[in-house]
Design a protein around this motif. Structure first.
Motif, PDB file in Angstrom:
ATOM      1  N   MET A  37       0.670   9.754   9.744  1.00  0.00           N
ATOM      2  CA  MET A  37       0.645   8.404   9.130  1.00  0.00           C
ATOM      3  C   MET A  37       0.775   8.511   7.603  1.00  0.00           C
ATOM      4  O   MET A  37       1.541   7.746   7.009  1.00  0.00           O
ATOM      5  CB  MET A  37      -0.681   7.705   9.504  1.00  0.00           C
ATOM      6  N   LYS A  80       3.551   6.925   5.076  1.00  0.00           N
ATOM      7  CA  LYS A  80       3.178   6.053   3.950  1.00  0.00           C
ATOM      8  C   LYS A  80       3.725   6.619   2.639  1.00  0.00           C
ATOM      9  O   LYS A  80       4.215   5.870   1.788  1.00  0.00           O
ATOM     10  CB  LYS A  80       1.648   5.908   3.861  1.00  0.00           C
ATOM     11  N   VAL A 130      10.141   2.550  -1.672  1.00  0.00           N
ATOM     12  CA  VAL A 130       9.886   1.300  -2.393  1.00  0.00           C
ATOM     13  C   VAL A 130      10.119   1.484  -3.900  1.00  0.00           C
ATOM     14  O   VAL A 130      10.700   0.625  -4.561  1.00  0.00           O
ATOM     15  CB  VAL A 130       8.419   0.864  -2.127  1.00  0.00           C
ATOM     16  N   VAL A 165      11.933  -0.481   4.402  1.00  0.00           N
ATOM     17  CA  VAL A 165      11.656  -1.365   5.546  1.00  0.00           C
ATOM     18  C   VAL A 165      11.404  -0.544   6.811  1.00  0.00           C
ATOM     19  O   VAL A 165      10.484  -0.849   7.583  1.00  0.00           O
ATOM     20  CB  VAL A 165      12.820  -2.361   5.749  1.00  0.00           C
ATOM     21  N   TYR A 184      -3.307  -4.582  12.291  1.00  0.00           N
ATOM     22  CA  TYR A 184      -2.595  -5.358  11.274  1.00  0.00           C
ATOM     23  C   TYR A 184      -2.300  -6.791  11.680  1.00  0.00           C
ATOM     24  O   TYR A 184      -2.256  -7.689  10.848  1.00  0.00           O
ATOM     25  CB  TYR A 184      -1.263  -4.696  10.935  1.00  0.00           C
ATOM     26  N   LEU A 207       4.650  -9.570   3.864  1.00  0.00           N
ATOM     27  CA  LEU A 207       5.966  -9.625   4.513  1.00  0.00           C
ATOM     28  C   LEU A 207       6.761 -10.849   4.059  1.00  0.00           C
ATOM     29  O   LEU A 207       7.991 -10.796   3.945  1.00  0.00           O
ATOM     30  CB  LEU A 207       5.806  -9.594   6.031  1.00  0.00           C
ATOM     31  N   VAL A 246       2.026  -5.462  -4.368  1.00  0.00           N
ATOM     32  CA  VAL A 246       1.079  -4.353  -4.573  1.00  0.00           C
ATOM     33  C   VAL A 246      -0.369  -4.852  -4.525  1.00  0.00           C
ATOM     34  O   VAL A 246      -1.232  -4.213  -3.910  1.00  0.00           O
ATOM     35  CB  VAL A 246       1.383  -3.602  -5.884  1.00  0.00           C
TER      36      VAL A 246
END
Ligand code: HEM
Length: 140
Positions: free
Chosen positions: A1, A5, A12, A61, A75, A85, A132
């Motif tokens: 995970m 990330k 990003v 994405v 989530y 989103l 953020v």
């Protein structure tokens, strides 16, 4: 995970590097009045769009969606992710607007002044700050 990330944040960062730089090129492109400069801006903008912005947007994405999918049970009820989103959809719309503006420039059909692009350039800052804060602070 954590690897996913990490790649999400790298993608990003690259995406925003392009999102901040391309409209700046539009500012100087709109001020250019000789064909050599205009041709050079079209090439620079195309390379930025296709070489950096498109691939990093897809990667951001993709890795974000994998993160969401891996933990969807947690989530799905979290307001911060839904709000995030929504801002990401605005960011994708902004990206597509940049592509349309580049197409107009490449056809010699630019419709806006450098002043317009200076204001246009500021909008993604609001999106970055909002996204953020939502993902790190999770205010709701
Ligand atoms: C469709 C696009 C996106 C999806 C589905 C998505 C989803 C996610 C998910 C599920 C996480 C993990 C949250 C956690 O730690 O539990 C995450 C982390 C993060 N996302 Fe996104 N994201 C997307 C786009 C973006 C964009 C455009 C930004 C731009 C700033 C961004 C910035 C971040 C940051 C900074 C983190 C790390 C947060 C932390 O570790 O505290 N994401 N994202």
């Amino acid at each position: 995970m954590l690897w996913i990330k990490a790649f999400h944040i790298i993608a990003v960062t690259c995406w925003f590097a392009g999102i901040f730089y391309l409209p700046r090129l539009f500012v100087y492109h709109a001020m250019a009045d000789d064909d050599t400069s205009k041709e050079r801006f079209i090439i620079m903008e195309r390379k930025l769009l296709r070489g950096i912005m498109n691939p990093s947007a897809i990667a951001a994405v993709l890795f974000g969606s994998i993160l969401m999918w891996m933990n969807w049970a947690t989530y799905q009820g979290q307001g911060w992710l839904h709000a995030k989103l929504t801002l990401v959809i605005l960011l994708i719309a902004y990206h597509l607007m940049c592509r349309k503006i580049w197409l107009n420039f490449s056809r010699g059909e630019n419709r806006h002044s450098h002043v317009y692009y200076r204001w246009f350039n500021e909008f993604p800052v609001l999106l970055l700050v909002g996204i953020v804060i939502l993902v790190v602070v999770r205010p709701f």
